[in-house]
Write a protein that holds these residues in place. Sequence first.
Motif, PDB file in Angstrom:
ATOM      1  N   ALA A  76       0.819  -1.219   0.000  1.00 47.08           N
ATOM      2  CA  ALA A  76       0.000   0.000   0.000  1.00 47.08           C
ATOM      3  C   ALA A  76       0.847   1.262   0.000  1.00 47.08           C
ATOM      4  CB  ALA A  76      -0.928   0.005   1.219  1.00 47.08           C
ATOM      5  N   ALA A  77       2.075   1.168   0.519  1.00 49.11           N
ATOM      6  CA  ALA A  77       2.925   2.347   0.615  1.00 49.11           C
ATOM      7  C   ALA A  77       3.465   2.795  -0.734  1.00 49.11           C
ATOM      8  CB  ALA A  77       4.098   2.073   1.563  1.00 49.11           C
ATOM      9  N   ALA A  78       3.264   1.985  -1.764  1.00 51.93           N
ATOM     10  CA  ALA A  78       3.828   2.312  -3.075  1.00 51.93           C
ATOM     11  C   ALA A  78       3.050   3.403  -3.794  1.00 51.93           C
ATOM     12  CB  ALA A  78       3.875   1.059  -3.945  1.00 51.93           C
ATOM     13  N   ARG A  79       1.859   3.716  -3.294  1.00 50.99           N
ATOM     14  CA  ARG A  79       1.023   4.720  -3.945  1.00 50.99           C
ATOM     15  C   ARG A  79       0.774   5.869  -2.985  1.00 50.99           C
ATOM     16  NH1 ARG A  79      -1.942   4.552  -8.430  1.00 50.99           N
ATOM     17  NH2 ARG A  79      -3.485   6.207  -8.662  1.00 50.99           N
ATOM     18  N   ARG A  80       0.697   7.095  -3.519  1.00 54.68           N
ATOM     19  CA  ARG A  80       0.480   8.249  -2.639  1.00 54.68           C
ATOM     20  C   ARG A  80      -0.700   9.076  -3.126  1.00 54.68           C
ATOM     21  NH1 ARG A  80       4.016  13.579  -3.854  1.00 54.68           N
ATOM     22  NH2 ARG A  80       3.784  13.585  -6.110  1.00 54.68           N
ATOM     23  N   MET A  81      -1.122  10.002  -2.240  1.00 55.41           N
ATOM     24  CA  MET A  81      -2.230  10.897  -2.564  1.00 55.41           C
ATOM     25  C   MET A  81      -1.856  12.320  -2.194  1.00 55.41           C
ATOM     26  SD  MET A  81      -6.199  10.911  -1.242  1.00 55.41           S
ATOM     27  CE  MET A  81      -6.760   9.771  -2.512  1.00 55.41           C
ATOM     28  N   VAL A  82      -2.295  13.273  -3.032  1.00 55.12           N
ATOM     29  CA  VAL A  82      -2.175  14.692  -2.710  1.00 55.12           C
ATOM     30  C   VAL A  82      -3.580  15.278  -2.710  1.00 55.12           C
ATOM     31  CG1 VAL A  82       0.170  14.949  -3.593  1.00 55.12           C
ATOM     32  CG2 VAL A  82      -1.759  15.306  -5.138  1.00 55.12           C
ATOM     33  N   VAL A  83      -3.837  16.203  -1.788  1.00 58.31           N
ATOM     34  CA  VAL A  83      -5.161  16.807  -1.631  1.00 58.31           C
ATOM     35  C   VAL A  83      -5.047  18.303  -1.880  1.00 58.31           C
ATOM     36  CG1 VAL A  83      -7.137  17.144  -0.111  1.00 58.31           C
ATOM     37  CG2 VAL A  83      -5.759  15.054   0.082  1.00 58.31           C
ATOM     38  N   ILE A  84      -5.816  18.786  -2.850  1.00 58.53           N
ATOM     39  CA  ILE A  84      -5.812  20.205  -3.209  1.00 58.53           C
ATOM     40  C   ILE A  84      -7.254  20.702  -3.153  1.00 58.53           C
ATOM     41  CG2 ILE A  84      -5.190  21.904  -4.968  1.00 58.53           C
ATOM     42  CD1 ILE A  84      -3.243  19.786  -6.099  1.00 58.53           C
ATOM     43  N   SER A  85      -7.452  21.837  -2.508  1.00 55.91           N
ATOM     44  CA  SER A  85      -8.791  22.374  -2.301  1.00 55.91           C
ATOM     45  C   SER A  85      -8.921  23.773  -2.889  1.00 55.91           C
ATOM     46  CB  SER A  85      -9.096  22.432  -0.791  1.00 55.91           C
ATOM     47  OG  SER A  85     -10.308  23.120  -0.536  1.00 55.91           O
ATOM     48  N   SER A  86     -10.123  24.086  -3.341  1.00 55.64           N
ATOM     49  CA  SER A  86     -10.470  25.482  -3.594  1.00 55.64           C
ATOM     50  C   SER A  86     -10.189  26.264  -2.321  1.00 55.64           C
ATOM     51  CB  SER A  86     -11.946  25.587  -3.970  1.00 55.64           C
ATOM     52  OG  SER A  86     -12.462  26.883  -3.759  1.00 55.64           O
ATOM     53  N   ASP A  87      -9.829  27.532  -2.477  1.00 55.56           N
ATOM     54  CA  ASP A  87      -9.535  28.330  -1.288  1.00 55.56           C
ATOM     55  C   ASP A  87     -10.793  28.843  -0.600  1.00 55.56           C
ATOM     56  OD1 ASP A  87     -10.152  30.073  -3.370  1.00 55.56           O
ATOM     57  OD2 ASP A  87      -8.743  31.610  -2.726  1.00 55.56           O
ATOM     58  N   LEU A  88     -11.982  28.599  -1.170  1.00 54.63           N
ATOM     59  CA  LEU A  88     -13.211  28.998  -0.499  1.00 54.63           C
ATOM     60  C   LEU A  88     -13.449  28.067   0.689  1.00 54.63           C
ATOM     61  CD1 LEU A  88     -15.450  29.845  -3.585  1.00 54.63           C
ATOM     62  CD2 LEU A  88     -14.135  31.404  -2.138  1.00 54.63           C
ATOM     63  N   PHE A  89     -13.934  28.625   1.785  1.00 52.16           N
ATOM     64  CA  PHE A  89     -13.906  27.927   3.074  1.00 52.16           C
ATOM     65  C   PHE A  89     -14.731  26.641   3.078  1.00 52.16           C
ATOM     66  CE2 PHE A  89     -14.990  27.542   7.680  1.00 52.16           C
ATOM     67  CZ  PHE A  89     -13.690  27.339   8.138  1.00 52.16           C
ATOM     68  N   ARG A  90     -15.869  26.637   2.371  1.00 45.06           N
ATOM     69  CA  ARG A  90     -16.703  25.438   2.363  1.00 45.06           C
ATOM     70  C   ARG A  90     -15.966  24.252   1.751  1.00 45.06           C
ATOM     71  NH1 ARG A  90     -18.669  29.280  -1.255  1.00 45.06           N
ATOM     72  NH2 ARG A  90     -19.069  28.668  -3.421  1.00 45.06           N
ATOM     73  N   ALA A  91     -15.129  24.527   0.765  1.00 44.11           N
ATOM     74  CA  ALA A  91     -14.332  23.466   0.156  1.00 44.11           C
ATOM     75  C   ALA A  91     -13.212  23.030   1.098  1.00 44.11           C
ATOM     76  CB  ALA A  91     -13.752  23.944  -1.175  1.00 44.11           C
ATOM     77  N   GLN A  92     -12.576  23.989   1.767  1.00 43.81           N
ATOM     78  CA  GLN A  92     -11.528  23.632   2.723  1.00 43.81           C
ATOM     79  C   GLN A  92     -12.078  22.752   3.833  1.00 43.81           C
ATOM     80  OE1 GLN A  92      -8.645  26.629   4.039  1.00 43.81           O
ATOM     81  NE2 GLN A  92      -9.572  28.085   2.618  1.00 43.81           N
ATOM     82  N   GLN A  93     -13.239  23.091   4.365  1.00 38.35           N
ATOM     83  CA  GLN A  93     -13.849  22.276   5.415  1.00 38.35           C
ATOM     84  C   GLN A  93     -14.073  20.845   4.929  1.00 38.35           C
ATOM     85  OE1 GLN A  93     -17.085  25.349   6.047  1.00 38.35           O
ATOM     86  NE2 GLN A  93     -16.970  24.521   8.118  1.00 38.35           N
ATOM     87  N   THR A  94     -14.561  20.712   3.715  1.00 40.77           N
ATOM     88  CA  THR A  94     -14.828  19.393   3.148  1.00 40.77           C
ATOM     89  C   THR A  94     -13.532  18.625   2.911  1.00 40.77           C
ATOM     90  OG1 THR A  94     -16.809  20.298   2.084  1.00 40.77           O
ATOM     91  CG2 THR A  94     -15.996  18.197   1.259  1.00 40.77           C
ATOM     92  N   ALA A  95     -12.508  19.318   2.446  1.00 37.85           N
ATOM     93  CA  ALA A  95     -11.214  18.666   2.220  1.00 37.85           C
ATOM     94  C   ALA A  95     -10.640  18.126   3.529  1.00 37.85           C
ATOM     95  CB  ALA A  95     -10.246  19.656   1.573  1.00 37.85           C
ATOM     96  N   HIS A  96     -10.721  18.914   4.569  1.00 42.09           N
ATOM     97  CA  HIS A  96     -10.162  18.477   5.852  1.00 42.09           C
ATOM     98  C   HIS A  96     -10.966  17.335   6.470  1.00 42.09           C
ATOM     99  CE1 HIS A  96      -6.745  21.109   6.567  1.00 42.09           C
ATOM    100  NE2 HIS A  96      -7.431  22.086   5.990  1.00 42.09           N
ATOM    101  N   ALA A  97     -12.260  17.261   6.181  1.00 41.94           N
ATOM    102  CA  ALA A  97     -13.065  16.151   6.697  1.00 41.94           C
ATOM    103  C   ALA A  97     -12.539  14.815   6.191  1.00 41.94           C
ATOM    104  CB  ALA A  97     -14.532  16.320   6.298  1.00 41.94           C
ATOM    105  N   PHE A  98     -11.912  14.828   5.033  1.00 46.47           N
ATOM    106  CA  PHE A  98     -11.281  13.631   4.468  1.00 46.47           C
ATOM    107  C   PHE A  98      -9.804  13.544   4.837  1.00 46.47           C
ATOM    108  CE2 PHE A  98      -8.555  12.372   0.855  1.00 46.47           C
ATOM    109  CZ  PHE A  98      -8.766  10.995   0.891  1.00 46.47           C
ATOM    110  N   ALA A  99      -9.067  14.596   4.543  1.00 49.80           N
ATOM    111  CA  ALA A  99      -7.613  14.551   4.661  1.00 49.80           C
ATOM    112  C   ALA A  99      -7.133  14.358   6.092  1.00 49.80           C
ATOM    113  CB  ALA A  99      -7.007  15.821   4.066  1.00 49.80           C
TER     114      ALA A  99
END
Length: 282
Positions: free
Chosen positions: A84-107
């Motif tokens: 599983a360590a062979a694959r990675r993920m990057v998380v990029i969010s819109s800078d609008l706050f509703r998107a940031q909140q949603t991104a952090h709920a996952f990340a």
Amino acid sequence: MIDEVVMLRHGRTQYNLQHRLQGQIDVPLDIVGQWQADQSGYALASRFYWAKVNRLATHPESIAQPPAAAAERTDINQYCEAPAAARRMVVISSDLFRAQQTAHAFADLLGLEVTCDARLRERSFGQWEGLTREQIKAIDAEAYASWKRHTGGETRYGVESRAQVGERGAKAVRELIQDPRYADDETSTTMMLVGHGSWITATIANLLELDPDGMNALGGMRNACWCRLKVRHTINGQPADRPLFELEEYNKAPAIADSADWENGPADLRGSSMPDWCPIIW
């Protein structure tokens, strides 16, 4: 190399509940929107658990260790050697706050960083931002009807056209895929983009070379639902001029959305002053 892109729409806001055009107005999630973001975050974190393994293998100093008196230490090699360590993920969010909140709920569940990027902002609705459909119709019924018919009447009020949003979004996605901060030719990578419904729909339509105003246009996105695209960098074994995209999932929701009232949320989250969410009526 980025070979997969996931696009996640933010959870519900008060503007969504009131059917006001948000556009690029910065509005936070409401209580139901936070619940939606959390439910999707749990589901996606379970699905992409390998991203946490990769992070811990890459940063073994962050692996929890017991006190010195413990019988043994946590075996870091288990994380480094796990497939599983062979694959990675990057998380990029819109800078609008509703998107940031949603991104952090996952990340945050996986210990991943969230990078904000204004290129992922929602479609601009110009002078119509903050208005309901009834208010728009009262201002200019002809422009409203043209917007409904997908014939562009909304652009008279500074609204970005669907085509412009798609071009802007597709350009951002292609640039992000080539960005050396995220693109690593030696590591297969999933890029999670957290943003907005109109942006996601128009961007995918452009990447798939669909007419955003045509009969084959994609349908709208529900709050806190996601899409997944496969990214191909070769054709018949030869490098492609630019990445090609295949849509694998669209408007996907967590399993709980099939048994719960997804748009209104659980009854115990809704106070007496909160109205019911209703479908949009044009």
